[in-house]
Scaffold this active site. Structure first.
Site, PDB file in Angstrom:
ATOM      1  CE  LYS A 171      31.754  36.424  42.335  1.00  0.00           C
ATOM      2  NZ  LYS A 171      31.044  37.704  42.341  1.00  0.00           N
ATOM      3  CD  GLU A 215      33.460  35.495  45.551  1.00  0.00           C
ATOM      4  OE1 GLU A 215      32.482  36.129  45.988  1.00  0.00           O
ATOM      5  OE2 GLU A 215      34.361  36.021  44.884  1.00  0.00           O
ATOM      6  CE  LYS A 229      30.518  38.637  47.140  1.00  0.00           C
ATOM      7  NZ  LYS A 229      31.405  39.612  46.479  1.00  0.00           N
ATOM      8  CD  GLU A 289      39.084  35.545  44.246  1.00  0.00           C
ATOM      9  OE1 GLU A 289      38.284  36.265  44.879  1.00  0.00           O
ATOM     10  OE2 GLU A 289      39.852  35.988  43.362  1.00  0.00           O
ATOM     11  NE  ARG A 321      30.580  54.560  49.388  1.00  0.00           N
ATOM     12  CZ  ARG A 321      31.143  55.301  50.349  1.00  0.00           C
ATOM     13  NH1 ARG A 321      32.349  55.816  50.175  1.00  0.00           N
ATOM     14  NH2 ARG A 321      30.496  55.536  51.476  1.00  0.00           N
ATOM     15  CE1 TYR A 378      45.691  63.808  15.495  1.00  0.00           C
ATOM     16  CE2 TYR A 378      45.513  64.576  13.233  1.00  0.00           C
ATOM     17  CZ  TYR A 378      44.905  64.138  14.393  1.00  0.00           C
ATOM     18  OH  TYR A 378      43.553  64.039  14.480  1.00  0.00           O
ATOM     19  CB  SER A 434      29.031  36.241  39.545  1.00  0.00           C
ATOM     20  OG  SER A 434      28.798  37.133  40.622  1.00  0.00           O
ATOM     21  CG  ASP A 449      29.581  42.490  46.171  1.00  0.00           C
ATOM     22  OD1 ASP A 449      29.908  42.432  44.968  1.00  0.00           O
ATOM     23  OD2 ASP A 449      30.007  41.697  47.020  1.00  0.00           O
TER      24      ASP A 449
HETATM   25  C1  5MM Z   1      32.738  43.482  43.492  1.00  0.00           C
HETATM   26  O1  5MM Z   1      33.686  43.185  44.510  1.00  0.00           O
HETATM   27  C2  5MM Z   1      33.230  42.305  45.516  1.00  0.00           C
HETATM   28  C3  5MM Z   1      33.349  42.892  46.888  1.00  0.00           C
HETATM   29  O2  5MM Z   1      34.645  43.234  47.207  1.00  0.00           O
HETATM   30  P1  5MM Z   1      35.055  43.683  48.720  1.00  0.00           P
HETATM   31  O3  5MM Z   1      34.210  42.909  49.664  1.00  0.00           O
HETATM   32  O4  5MM Z   1      36.520  43.343  48.814  1.00  0.00           O
HETATM   33  O5  5MM Z   1      34.813  45.162  48.821  1.00  0.00           O
HETATM   34  C4  5MM Z   1      33.997  40.975  45.393  1.00  0.00           C
HETATM   35  O6  5MM Z   1      33.642  40.070  46.385  1.00  0.00           O
HETATM   36  C5  5MM Z   1      33.670  40.401  44.056  1.00  0.00           C
HETATM   37  O7  5MM Z   1      32.306  40.125  43.967  1.00  0.00           O
HETATM   38  C6  5MM Z   1      34.429  39.120  43.753  1.00  0.00           C
HETATM   39  O8  5MM Z   1      35.780  39.225  44.128  1.00  0.00           O
HETATM   40  C7  5MM Z   1      34.398  38.897  42.258  1.00  0.00           C
HETATM   41  O9  5MM Z   1      34.770  40.095  41.634  1.00  0.00           O
HETATM   42  P2  5MM Z   1      35.798  40.080  40.436  1.00  0.00           P
HETATM   43  O10 5MM Z   1      36.223  41.519  40.296  1.00  0.00           O
HETATM   44  O11 5MM Z   1      36.920  39.160  40.847  1.00  0.00           O
HETATM   45  O12 5MM Z   1      34.999  39.568  39.250  1.00  0.00           O
END
Ligand code: 5MM
Length: 362
Positions: free
Chosen positions: A228, A186, A145, A188, A55, A362, A299, A33
């Site tokens: 997540k 999520e 998400k 993070e 894309r 080589y 994920s 995404d």
């Molecule tokens: C795949 O990237 C997701 C969307 O990123 P942007 O909104 O910044 O364009 C991102 O939310 C992603 O799902 C999460 O960070 C988890 O991805 P990673 O690469 O950390 O597994």
């Protein structure tokens, strides 16, 4: 006060059904995404112009990978991708759904500065969310998400940032559920910094405790949610490294302290870990000697796509190899989700390239 309303039983059943289908044994989520702008970073090393068509072509490589549905239960899409069409005229949403893959949609509108904070952020996107969720549900999406980020510094995450971000995630979750969409929550905690694993553990525990308080405040039906989170690792610039077993232990310990047992599953983000690292850590997490009630799966965005992207490099003739690479990472993580991955047994594409160069005599 005690004024609250649970969502109707039929809706509860629907959300529980979707969450459990995503968490089916042997499978996890492919996060594709990335916003159009974020694709700059992915395409730049291969000099692929970041156009809508390029894309589309790249996502088509991923989504037409044969047998992907053996390891992937759900794919998260950006709005643009949901309505783009494959060469055969089917929308990507339909194409994936016909393969038995559950469609997720990123509904946040990105990260913005949080004024007054210590350079922290929040995530926008509540405007129109109720209507957008209704439309996405009609268009075949069953989960969503929304990503918030918190960073570890001397004085961060601040109380302000924790309250704001966990609340906006809870509000998003309640809106999704009202429309029959399972929210992936999520929050993070970024890996950036010099802090050690203990600091990362304490911060993650504080954020998760706040997160479940906020979800409770918004009467969110926990059985119909997924979390997540980040794995708990030392900061990227910390000199002391920890083994996968140590990462696994503190991660599950932190979760036991903060995540209610009603939550059906935890779907990790990869957060900048290498493909192999993300797999080995997930494997260790599934082997940890602590009793826990949730499914623990993946994920991943970067940790599932890096090899595929490197193999593809924007060239039509590389598509078969790119699909082999995606399937390899998906299978590796499927094994890790069952605690059955043997470290090094499914090497990433780039490493093969490097080894190839290293052994070149080589
Ligand atoms: C795949 O990237 C997701 C969307 O990123 P942007 O909104 O910044 O364009 C991102 O939310 C992603 O799902 C999460 O960070 C988890 O991805 P990673 O690469 O950390 O597994």
């Amino acid at each position: 006060g005690t004024n609250f309303q649970y969502i109707p039983c039929s809706l509860q059943d629907e959300l529980r059904r979707i969450a459990n289908a995503i968490l089916v044994p042997g499978k996890g989520i492919l996060a594709t995404d990335e916003s159009p702008n974020s694709m700059d970073k992915k395409f730049a090393p291969y000099c692929i112009p970041n156009t809508e068509e390029n894309r589309r072509l790249y996502r088509q490589v991923l989504f037409t990978t044969e047998n992907l549905q053996e390891y992937i239960s759900g794919v998260i899409l950006h709005n643009e991708t949901l309505y783009q069409k494959a060469d055969n005229g089917k929308t990507f949403g339909d194409l994936l759904r016909h393969r038995g893959i559950i469609i997720g949609i990123k509904v946040d509108k990105g990260i913005v500065p949080l004024p007054g904070s210590l350079d922290e952020s929040t995530t926008e996107g509540l405007d129109d969310l109720y209507c957008r969720c209704g439309k996405y549900k009609r268009d075949g999406c069953d989960f969503a998400k929304w990503r918030c980020v918190l960073k570890i510094g001397k004085h961060t995450p601040s109380y302000q940032a924790i309250v704001e971000n966990t609340n906006v995630l809870a509000r998003y979750a309640s809106i999704c559920q009202s429309q029959g969409i399972v929210p992936i929550v999520e929050p993070e905690v970024l890996v950036d910094g010099e802090h050690d694993i203990i600091k990362a553990q304490k911060v993650t525990e504080t954020v998760l405790a706040a997160q479940y308080k906020a979800l409770n405040d918004h009467h969110v039906f926990l059985e119909g949610t997924l979390l997540k989170p980040n794995m708990i690792t030392p900061g990227q610039n910390c000199t002391r490294k920890n083994s996968p077993e140590e990462v696994a232990y503190v991660t599950v310990q932190a979760f036991l302290r903060t995540i209610p047992a009603a939550v059906p599953g935890i779907v990790f983000l990869s957060g900048g870990q290498s493909e192999e690292e993300a797999t080995v850590n997930l494997n260790a997490i599934n082997n940890v000697n602590l009793k826990h009630p949730w499914e623990l799966t993946f994920s991943y965005g970067r940790a599932l796509q890096e090899s595929a992207m490197a193999a593809y490099a924007g060239k039509k003739e590389n598509i078969p190899q790119a699909q082999i690479e995606l399937l390899k990472r998906a299978k590796a993580n499927s094994l890790a989700r069952a605690g059955k991955y043997i470290a090094g047994s499914i090497p990433p594409f780039k490493n093969e390239q490097n080894l190839f160069v290293a052994d070149h005599k080589y």
